[in-house]
Scaffold this motif. Sequence first.
Motif, PDB file in Angstrom:
ATOM      1  N   ILE A  37      98.062 106.010 -46.518  1.00  0.00           N
ATOM      2  CA  ILE A  37      97.477 104.644 -46.498  1.00  0.00           C
ATOM      3  C   ILE A  37      96.737 104.607 -46.068  1.00  0.00           C
ATOM      4  O   ILE A  37      95.037 104.196 -46.278  1.00  0.00           O
ATOM      5  N   PHE A  38      97.240 105.187 -45.062  1.00  0.00           N
ATOM      6  CA  PHE A  38      96.250 104.836 -43.476  1.00  0.00           C
ATOM      7  C   PHE A  38      95.237 105.969 -43.402  1.00  0.00           C
ATOM      8  O   PHE A  38      94.131 105.448 -42.237  1.00  0.00           O
ATOM      9  N   VAL A  39      94.780 106.887 -43.672  1.00  0.00           N
ATOM     10  CA  VAL A  39      93.778 107.913 -43.311  1.00  0.00           C
ATOM     11  C   VAL A  39      92.376 107.459 -43.564  1.00  0.00           C
ATOM     12  O   VAL A  39      91.275 107.759 -42.856  1.00  0.00           O
ATOM     13  N   PRO A  40      92.319 106.815 -44.488  1.00  0.00           N
ATOM     14  CA  PRO A  40      91.297 106.237 -44.824  1.00  0.00           C
ATOM     15  C   PRO A  40      90.726 105.160 -43.389  1.00  0.00           C
ATOM     16  O   PRO A  40      89.363 105.373 -43.064  1.00  0.00           O
ATOM     17  N   VAL A  41      92.390 104.891 -43.089  1.00  0.00           N
ATOM     18  CA  VAL A  41      91.231 103.273 -42.030  1.00  0.00           C
ATOM     19  C   VAL A  41      91.041 104.128 -40.953  1.00  0.00           C
ATOM     20  O   VAL A  41      89.976 103.716 -40.203  1.00  0.00           O
ATOM     21  N   VAL A  42      91.831 105.287 -40.932  1.00  0.00           N
ATOM     22  CA  VAL A  42      91.358 106.069 -39.364  1.00  0.00           C
ATOM     23  C   VAL A  42      90.113 106.858 -39.432  1.00  0.00           C
ATOM     24  O   VAL A  42      88.533 106.655 -38.605  1.00  0.00           O
ATOM     25  N   ASN A  43      89.252 107.065 -41.278  1.00  0.00           N
ATOM     26  CA  ASN A  43      88.277 107.748 -41.108  1.00  0.00           C
ATOM     27  C   ASN A  43      87.382 106.849 -41.016  1.00  0.00           C
ATOM     28  O   ASN A  43      85.989 107.001 -40.928  1.00  0.00           O
ATOM     29  N   TRP A  44      87.533 105.731 -40.913  1.00  0.00           N
ATOM     30  CA  TRP A  44      86.145 104.602 -41.638  1.00  0.00           C
ATOM     31  C   TRP A  44      85.863 103.322 -40.269  1.00  0.00           C
ATOM     32  O   TRP A  44      85.049 103.627 -39.488  1.00  0.00           O
ATOM     33  N   SER A  45      87.606 103.857 -38.998  1.00  0.00           N
ATOM     34  CA  SER A  45      87.143 103.426 -37.666  1.00  0.00           C
ATOM     35  C   SER A  45      86.206 104.627 -37.200  1.00  0.00           C
ATOM     36  O   SER A  45      86.143 104.350 -36.068  1.00  0.00           O
TER      37      SER A  45
ATOM     38  N   ALA B  15     104.715 101.637 -39.189  1.00  0.00           N
ATOM     39  CA  ALA B  15     104.566 101.667 -37.879  1.00  0.00           C
ATOM     40  C   ALA B  15     104.843 102.736 -37.883  1.00  0.00           C
ATOM     41  O   ALA B  15     103.514 103.793 -36.864  1.00  0.00           O
ATOM     42  N   PHE B  16     105.794 103.881 -37.250  1.00  0.00           N
ATOM     43  CA  PHE B  16     106.179 105.267 -37.476  1.00  0.00           C
ATOM     44  C   PHE B  16     105.343 106.035 -37.704  1.00  0.00           C
ATOM     45  O   PHE B  16     104.186 106.789 -37.322  1.00  0.00           O
ATOM     46  N   GLY B  17     104.621 105.945 -39.619  1.00  0.00           N
ATOM     47  CA  GLY B  17     104.245 106.643 -40.813  1.00  0.00           C
ATOM     48  C   GLY B  17     102.723 106.647 -40.146  1.00  0.00           C
ATOM     49  O   GLY B  17     102.008 107.299 -39.567  1.00  0.00           O
ATOM     50  N   ILE B  18     102.626 105.405 -39.669  1.00  0.00           N
ATOM     51  CA  ILE B  18     100.846 105.079 -38.960  1.00  0.00           C
ATOM     52  C   ILE B  18     100.706 105.879 -37.611  1.00  0.00           C
ATOM     53  O   ILE B  18      99.935 106.798 -37.570  1.00  0.00           O
TER      54      ILE B  18
END
Length: 188
Positions: free
Chosen positions: A49-57, A98-101
């Motif tokens: 779920i948070f992969v796009p957040v890292v890509n966006w950032s 949190a660990f997953g992120i």
Amino acid sequence: RYLIFASVLFASANSIFASDKMYYFTYNMGISGVSITVLFAIVALSGIIFVPVVNWSKKYFDKRTQFIAGLSMCAGVMIIFRFTGISSMFAAGIFMTAFGIGSMCYWQLMPNMIYDVCGLDELASGEQRQGMIVSLQSIAESIADGSGVLVLGFILEFAGFDDTAAVQTEAALVWVKNCLTLVPALLM
């Protein structure tokens, strides 16, 4: 050198966390196998779920900053839960998210940074040593994975953990908790 060192620390933290979480959820929380499976799935899903957040950032932050921020956030949450406790499935879900992120930040950013180092090394030295650099990181990570599990075994044995017992001593439970939260957080 710094990336290899970061790789070793994360791989150690990851192997301790991965090996200890079953003990924690079984002995400290006493939850069912089905619930434990759900918690394990949360790590993977939160990363996805948070992969796009890292890509966006990436538009605003360099990989190093993203890496440090992601692992620091993860370590911070782990330390908070060490002292507040993981007393419910909801809290366990937040902890695993949190660990997953943090894990996703490592697995998504570390290979990219290693290849950046390869490019920089080639530019500086004129030599193509990508295979050696990538292999060194991979070997260091593999050794750290095994060493992390070995360290966990020593810690739990020293604390009096007995894998044949249905109920563990208070000291063993404290160190199972420390090895899920504090030890990986400090390594990160």
